[in-house]
Design a protein around this motif. Structure first.
Motif, short mmCIF file in Angstrom:
data_model
loop_
_atom_site.label_atom_id
_atom_site.label_comp_id
_atom_site.label_asym_id
_atom_site.label_seq_id
_atom_site.Cartn_x
_atom_site.Cartn_y
_atom_site.Cartn_z
N GLU A 163 0.24 -13.08 -2.40
CA GLU A 163 -0.29 -11.81 -2.86
C GLU A 163 -0.20 -10.82 -1.71
O GLU A 163 -0.34 -11.19 -0.54
CB GLU A 163 -1.75 -11.95 -3.29
CG GLU A 163 -1.93 -12.84 -4.50
CD GLU A 163 -3.39 -13.00 -4.88
OE1 GLU A 163 -4.28 -12.91 -4.01
OE2 GLU A 163 -3.65 -13.22 -6.07
N VAL A 164 0.01 -9.54 -2.05
CA VAL A 164 0.14 -8.47 -1.06
C VAL A 164 -0.98 -7.47 -1.29
O VAL A 164 -1.25 -7.06 -2.42
CB VAL A 164 1.50 -7.76 -1.19
CG1 VAL A 164 1.64 -6.66 -0.14
CG2 VAL A 164 2.65 -8.76 -1.08
N LEU A 165 -1.65 -7.06 -0.20
CA LEU A 165 -2.70 -6.05 -0.28
C LEU A 165 -2.07 -4.69 -0.52
O LEU A 165 -1.13 -4.29 0.18
CB LEU A 165 -3.51 -6.03 1.02
CG LEU A 165 -4.67 -5.03 1.06
CD1 LEU A 165 -5.73 -5.36 0.00
CD2 LEU A 165 -5.29 -5.00 2.45
N CYS A 166 -2.58 -3.97 -1.51
CA CYS A 166 -2.04 -2.66 -1.85
C CYS A 166 -3.08 -1.57 -1.58
O CYS A 166 -4.28 -1.82 -1.66
CB CYS A 166 -1.63 -2.63 -3.32
SG CYS A 166 -0.28 -3.79 -3.64
N GLY A 167 -2.59 -0.39 -1.26
CA GLY A 167 -3.49 0.74 -1.01
C GLY A 167 -3.16 1.46 0.28
O GLY A 167 -3.94 1.42 1.22
N LYS A 168 -2.01 2.11 0.31
CA LYS A 168 -1.64 2.90 1.50
C LYS A 168 -2.73 3.92 1.78
O LYS A 168 -3.21 4.58 0.87
CB LYS A 168 -0.32 3.62 1.25
CG LYS A 168 0.87 2.72 1.15
CD LYS A 168 2.12 3.53 0.88
CE LYS A 168 3.33 2.65 0.71
NZ LYS A 168 4.52 3.41 0.39
N LEU A 223 -7.56 -19.97 0.27
CA LEU A 223 -6.83 -18.72 0.03
C LEU A 223 -6.77 -18.06 1.40
O LEU A 223 -7.76 -17.50 1.89
CB LEU A 223 -7.55 -17.84 -0.99
CG LEU A 223 -6.89 -16.52 -1.36
CD1 LEU A 223 -5.46 -16.71 -1.85
CD2 LEU A 223 -7.73 -15.78 -2.39
N ILE A 224 -5.63 -18.16 2.07
CA ILE A 224 -5.51 -17.87 3.48
C ILE A 224 -4.74 -16.56 3.73
O ILE A 224 -3.61 -16.41 3.28
CB ILE A 224 -4.77 -19.02 4.22
CG1 ILE A 224 -5.32 -20.40 3.80
CG2 ILE A 224 -4.82 -18.82 5.73
CD1 ILE A 224 -6.75 -20.66 4.17
N LYS A 256 9.09 -4.12 9.44
CA LYS A 256 7.77 -3.82 8.91
C LYS A 256 7.22 -5.07 8.22
O LYS A 256 7.94 -5.74 7.48
CB LYS A 256 7.84 -2.67 7.92
CG LYS A 256 6.49 -2.10 7.54
CD LYS A 256 6.60 -0.94 6.58
CE LYS A 256 7.03 0.30 7.31
NZ LYS A 256 6.93 1.51 6.45
N ILE A 257 5.94 -5.39 8.49
CA ILE A 257 5.28 -6.52 7.85
C ILE A 257 4.07 -6.02 7.08
O ILE A 257 3.58 -4.92 7.34
CB ILE A 257 4.88 -7.62 8.86
CG1 ILE A 257 3.90 -7.08 9.91
CG2 ILE A 257 6.12 -8.22 9.52
CD1 ILE A 257 3.32 -8.15 10.83
N TYR A 258 3.61 -6.84 6.15
CA TYR A 258 2.53 -6.44 5.26
C TYR A 258 1.42 -7.48 5.27
O TYR A 258 1.63 -8.64 5.59
CB TYR A 258 3.09 -6.28 3.83
CG TYR A 258 4.12 -5.19 3.76
CD1 TYR A 258 3.74 -3.88 3.49
CD2 TYR A 258 5.46 -5.46 4.03
CE1 TYR A 258 4.69 -2.86 3.46
CE2 TYR A 258 6.41 -4.44 4.01
CZ TYR A 258 6.02 -3.16 3.73
OH TYR A 258 6.95 -2.15 3.71
N VAL A 259 0.22 -7.02 4.87
CA VAL A 259 -0.93 -7.92 4.77
C VAL A 259 -0.77 -8.72 3.49
O VAL A 259 -0.60 -8.16 2.40
CB VAL A 259 -2.25 -7.12 4.75
CG1 VAL A 259 -3.43 -8.04 4.49
CG2 VAL A 259 -2.42 -6.37 6.07
N GLY A 260 -0.83 -10.02 3.63
CA GLY A 260 -0.71 -10.90 2.47
C GLY A 260 -1.69 -12.04 2.53
O GLY A 260 -2.45 -12.18 3.49
N ARG A 261 -1.66 -12.87 1.51
CA ARG A 261 -2.47 -14.08 1.46
C ARG A 261 -1.83 -15.03 0.46
O ARG A 261 -1.05 -14.60 -0.40
CB ARG A 261 -3.91 -13.79 1.08
CG ARG A 261 -4.09 -13.27 -0.33
CD ARG A 261 -5.53 -12.94 -0.61
NE ARG A 261 -5.72 -12.53 -2.00
CZ ARG A 261 -6.86 -12.12 -2.49
NH1 ARG A 261 -7.94 -12.05 -1.72
NH2 ARG A 261 -6.97 -11.76 -3.77
N ALA A 262 -2.16 -16.30 0.61
CA ALA A 262 -1.58 -17.29 -0.30
C ALA A 262 -2.53 -18.47 -0.43
O ALA A 262 -3.30 -18.78 0.48
CB ALA A 262 -0.23 -17.76 0.22
N PHE A 263 -2.45 -19.13 -1.58
CA PHE A 263 -3.17 -20.38 -1.76
C PHE A 263 -2.44 -21.44 -0.96
O PHE A 263 -1.23 -21.60 -1.09
CB PHE A 263 -3.23 -20.76 -3.25
CG PHE A 263 -4.12 -19.83 -4.03
CD1 PHE A 263 -5.50 -19.97 -4.00
CD2 PHE A 263 -3.57 -18.81 -4.79
CE1 PHE A 263 -6.32 -19.11 -4.70
CE2 PHE A 263 -4.38 -17.94 -5.50
CZ PHE A 263 -5.76 -18.10 -5.46
#
Length: 148
Positions: A68-73, A41-42, A29-36
């Motif tokens: 950072e990980v997007l939260c909100g199932k 901020l990609i 399982k993978i998650y939506v993330g982003r990083a500087f």
């Protein structure tokens, strides 16, 4: 970014319990993330099993330890699109590009071998760019993450 979206800082494979799962990569399982990264901020993918996030930039799949990980199932879904369509009005803003600071949205591609790759699409909805197997793949058929 939009006040409706909650991003939580993590590192080294950590994922909050309410993280939004973006799909599967090699059975994990993978998650939506982003990083500087390199001044931007990609958006990208978080792969907990690898202890890192992957960001598409500079024709490469770049591993980053802090992200950072997007939260909100249950608050998001994927909408099919192509380069000929406009960005949906409820698309989730994932960050901004380096330099010109163009708005970046979150996209997902199904790779040739059936795995998901999560990355970025510019506000002009031209092509998507996703990190996969060491490189930054460019695709003209993809899904955009939207808020329900």
């Amino acid at each position: 970014m939009a006040k409706h979206d909650v991003w939580k800082g993590e590192s080294h494979g950590g994922v909050p319990c309410d993280a939004f799962a973006g799909g599967y990569d090699h059975g994990e399982k993978i998650y939506v993330g982003r990083a500087f990264f390199e001044g931007g901020l990609i958006p990208g993918k978080v792969v907990p099993a690898n202890g890192t996030a992957y960001i598409p930039w500079g024709c490469k799949e770049n591993a980053v330890c802090s992200y950072e990980v997007l939260c909100g199932k249950g608050k998001y879904d994927w909408v099919p699109t192509t380069i000929t369509r406009e960005v949906p009005s409820n698309a989730v803003i994932g960050g901004y590009s380096e330099g010109d600071r163009d708005t970046l949205y979150i996209c997902r591609v199904v790779t040739k071998d059936g795995h998901h790759a999560i990355g970025k699409v510019h506000h002009r909805c031209e092509n998507s760019f996703v990190p996969y197997d060491g490189v930054e793949l460019c695709n003209d058929v993809f899904e955009i993450l939207v808020r329900l």
